[in-house]
Design a protein around this motif. Sequence first.
Motif: not given
Length: 201
Positions: A61-71
């Motif tokens: 799952l994506a980490d909401r603390r990160h941007s899409a780029y970081q994910d």
Amino acid sequence: MQTRIRKLLGENETSALSRLKVTTRWAKMGQGCVEDIRKWSESVVAPRLVVIDTLGCIRGLADRRHSAYQDDIAALRPLHALAKEMGFAILVIHHVRKMTAEDPLDQVSGTTGLAGTADTTLVLDRRADTGLTLRGRGRDLEDDIDLAVQFNREMCRLSVRGHVDEVRRSPERTRVLAALEGAPEGLTPARVAAETGMDPK
């Protein structure tokens, strides 16, 4: 999978399968994915290749603390590090955007973090002027890959037709092929001309 393997190797060829392991279930990233690949690699002699089909199947799952780029970077970086450490290749299959682009890296679905993390990115795409193409760029490649290819369904293999510039279709040829695709029984020259609006002479 069995059908494709038979097409690739033939009905009686089994020696090539002795080192092949196929699994349809695997842990996701952050839940044991990388650790399980490491355990597998340590359990066999001279592992050479891991294929993940597709990235979405093992992505957490994506980490909401990160941007899409970081994910996107986080999705590939552990695999990249493992491949470099253990000395084998990891091929990750992913989807492309529906829109075309001059730069093959721009066709990878997601942010530039995916293509930027991978050592090499290859894009299999269908273009109006050349048909099926294989385009790519990599850190260890001297030149970009820009090839026209053809898929043989009977053998389940791709063959290279040549560099894209060598086989690029003219607009007229593209229109003729489009007309013929809709007519499996074939067309007379006069009918081709009528379908494409071209001069029959």
